[in-house]
Design a protein around this motif. Structure first.
Motif, mmCIF file in Angstrom:
data_model
loop_
_atom_site.group_PDB
_atom_site.id
_atom_site.type_symbol
_atom_site.label_atom_id
_atom_site.label_comp_id
_atom_site.label_asym_id
_atom_site.label_seq_id
_atom_site.Cartn_x
_atom_site.Cartn_y
_atom_site.Cartn_z
ATOM 1 N N CYS A 30 -27.637 -15.368 161.180
ATOM 2 C CA CYS A 30 -28.005 -16.466 160.276
ATOM 3 C C CYS A 30 -29.204 -17.323 160.681
ATOM 4 O O CYS A 30 -30.279 -17.229 160.094
ATOM 5 C CB CYS A 30 -26.787 -17.352 160.104
ATOM 6 N N ASP A 73 -25.770 -16.260 152.036
ATOM 7 C CA ASP A 73 -25.490 -16.047 153.450
ATOM 8 C C ASP A 73 -24.570 -14.839 153.596
ATOM 9 O O ASP A 73 -23.445 -14.857 153.080
ATOM 10 C CB ASP A 73 -24.803 -17.312 153.987
ATOM 11 N N ASP A 74 -25.031 -13.804 154.252
ATOM 12 C CA ASP A 74 -24.209 -12.595 154.457
ATOM 13 C C ASP A 74 -23.973 -11.813 153.167
ATOM 14 O O ASP A 74 -22.935 -11.160 153.011
ATOM 15 C CB ASP A 74 -22.823 -12.933 155.067
ATOM 16 N N ASP A 96 -29.723 -13.869 154.159
ATOM 17 C CA ASP A 96 -30.259 -14.047 155.516
ATOM 18 C C ASP A 96 -30.126 -12.759 156.339
ATOM 19 O O ASP A 96 -30.777 -12.606 157.355
ATOM 20 C CB ASP A 96 -29.637 -15.256 156.234
ATOM 21 N N GLN A 97 -29.280 -11.853 155.905
ATOM 22 C CA GLN A 97 -29.187 -10.485 156.441
ATOM 23 C C GLN A 97 -28.209 -9.715 155.583
ATOM 24 O O GLN A 97 -27.599 -10.274 154.686
ATOM 25 C CB GLN A 97 -28.731 -10.365 157.886
HETATM 26 CA CA CA Z 1 -25.636 -15.034 157.673
#
Ligand code: CA
Ligand code: SGN
Length: 528
Positions: free
Chosen positions: A73, A33-34, A353-354
């Motif tokens: 997200c 995540d991130d 997710d990005q």
């Molecule tokens: Ca994220």
């Protein structure tokens, strides 16, 4: 003799028949995540070594231009599962729950004989369909002693460090629950390195003792860019929490007279650091107390520039320490797969997710179509199909995963999915792949105050329209201005480029079934 020959022919037919009906591949989808690509050594080794994630690249394909359709997200996860843009699957932001009447690729795989499982962060506001097993964090989840929702069991609190716990449950499933008679699709989804960036005790010391190179645009004044960049609240100095993010103890903020950045600045510290058990806390204090003491001693003599630099280092230390734990987990899983000879006929994906800003433009967080958050890491290993150590620079998107996995499994994707299968790219066939992608971000007004925008991105240019309480266009020349420091929308030299891209963007919006009416409907959602 004739009987023997007949037997041989029969055996050959049977054998070739078997070869035709290949077992569908297993799919291991690892997502953090991130996780910025700048913090994976296969992409950039200035900041951190990630030897295990790099192992996937050594044996697989590194995508250098992978991107998302909406850099946040839960929307990204919804795009991945449905193969549809946010405006179609309805999950435009982190606020509203995912509409579970959407058909997702795990549901299709499950219906067609796959065993499916998901562990870690989903962030949908409800429980997923199409999984034989799942253990999900509640909402954003916590770094220490997290609460999970387990399928058919409900909520449980686990003791330990979340990244390691997610790895443990993934490994346990591989060892104990996996059905050797079926192909499997397993999603291993880390919460780390999402804010507030708490590393595990084993990495406290190493990363807090390091000094990291600063990005060239750390002190961006946003002059060459647009109003959206100037009004965003993502600046390391102005908008990062002192307690929650930089881990200055709330009482030290009081001593120094530093006000909270936002009303939940100290609360975020309590929520995360305050969750540790006495043993975890003792290890934390041993390392973070001296950091606090030095800061208290030096604060009065620090300029704004010093403070910015200090915050950048603090940020990187905790962020990268959290990334290191993700890399450890990936290593444990890869070791297991190798030891058990399970790499064959198995697709392993590593992505995020990005993307994320690691101080570029003075920022943290994501949301913008500007490169660091628009692009995302993507590394894929598939032995026998993907050439080890290969690189691919096509503009692939998170929109493509659903169709890719269905294609790899030999299943037909629903007609209304909007991505493209990446299987030909895996095989090295790049001919005729797309030449532009569509982007659309919605969550505004909201935390970080990034304005709504949609964009078209080609290899050469990026044209974005910021709308809602603003009406501004921006154009970046991606070849000449890699750091995206100069909006050239009004430069007469680019007039024909603008005209051409605006036309293409309108066509693209139409093709993807996006429209001004939908933009307005999603704005109105925020007004009710
Ligand atoms: Ca994220
Ligand atoms: C929280 C974070 C934000 C972050 C969003 C979305 N603040 O609100 O910084 O942008 O989540 O993140 S926090 O201090 O509460 O973590 S996302 O990854 O879920 O999209």
């Amino acid at each position: 003799m004739i009987r023997n020959l007949l037997f041989l022919v029969m055996a050959l037919i049977l054998f070739s028949g078997c070869k035709e009906k290949k077992t569908p591949p297993n799919i291991i989808f690892i997502m953090s995540d991130d996780h910025a690509y700048q913090a994976i050594s296969a992409y950039n080794d200035d900041l951190i070594q990630t030897p295990h994630i790099d192992r996937i690249a050594d044996q697989g394909m590194l995508f250098t231009n992978a991107c998302v359709t909406n850099s946040i997200c839960a929307p990204s996860r919804a795009v991945i599962l449905t193969g549809k843009h946010s405006h179609i699957n309805g999950k435009i932001d982190n606020r509203f729950p995912f509409d579970t009447s959407n058909i997702t690729f795990p549901q299709i795989l499950q219906e067609n004989g796959y065993q499916t499982a998901l562990f870690g962060k989903l962030h949908f506001g409800n429980e997923p369909k199409g999984f034989d097993q799942y253990k999900i964090l509640i909402g954003q989840g916590n770094y220490y002693n997290p609460d999970f929702i387990i399928k058919d069991r409900g909520k449980v609190r686990l003791e330990g460090y979340t990244t390691d716990l997610i790895t443990d449950m993934t490994m346990d499933w591989m060892k104990e629950e996996r059905d050797p008679e079926k192909p499997y699709m397993m999603m291993y989804l880390h919460k780390a390195p999402h804010r507030e960036w708490l590393p595990p005790p084993r990495h406290f010391r190493k990363y807090t003792e390091m000094t990291f190179p600063e990005p060239e645009t750390l002190f961006d004044d946003y002059e060459g860019r647009g109003e959206a960049a100037r009004s965003a609240e993502m600046n390391l100095l102005a908008h990062m929490n002192w307690a929650g993010d930089s881990k200055i103890k709330p009482e030290n903020m009081d001593i120094l007279g530093i006000p909270e950045t936002v009303v939940w600045d100290k609360g975020a510290y309590e929520r995360e650091v305050g969750r540790m058990n006495p043993d975890q806390r003792a290890l934390w204090d041993e390392v973070y107390d001296p950091i606090n003491e030095t800061f208290v001693d030096n604060y009065a003599s620090m300029s704004q520039e010093d403070l910015m630099r200090w915050r950048y280092q603090r940020y990187m230390q905790d962020y990268l320490g959290s990334v290191a734990a993700v890399d450890d987990g990936v290593g444990r899983l890869l070791d297991y797969l190798e030891e058990e000879n399970m790499m064959e006929n198995t697709i392993i994906v590593y992505t995020s997710d990005q993307g994320f800003y690691l101080g570029e433009h003075g920022w943290f967080d994501k949301r913008f179509v500007y490169d660091e958050s628009f692009k995302t890491p993507l590394i894929v290993r598939w032995d026998g199909v993907i050439k080890p150590g290969s690189k691919n620079s096509q503009m692939v998107q998170n929109l493509d995963f659903a169709q890719t996995f269905l294609d790899a499994a030999g299943m037909k994707a629903p007609e209304d999915m909007q991505g493209v299968s990446l299987v030909p790219l895996f095989r090295g066939e790049e001919e005729g792949f797309r030449d532009a992608v569509y982007y659309h971000y919605y969550e505004y007004p909201a935390v970080h105050m990034v304005k709504r925008h949609y964009a078209i991105v080609t290899e050469e240019y990026k044209l974005a329209h910021f709308y809602d309480d603003i009406d501004e266009w921006e154009l970046y020349d991606r070849k000449k201005d890699i750091q995206e420091m100069k909006n050239v929308i009004d430069d007469p030299g680019y007039a024909s480029v603008v005209e051409d891209l605006k036309k293409k963007l309108a066509e693209m919006r139409k093709a993807y079934k996006d429209s001004p009416a939908l933009d307005q409907a999603y704005i109105d959602l925020y007004k009710n």
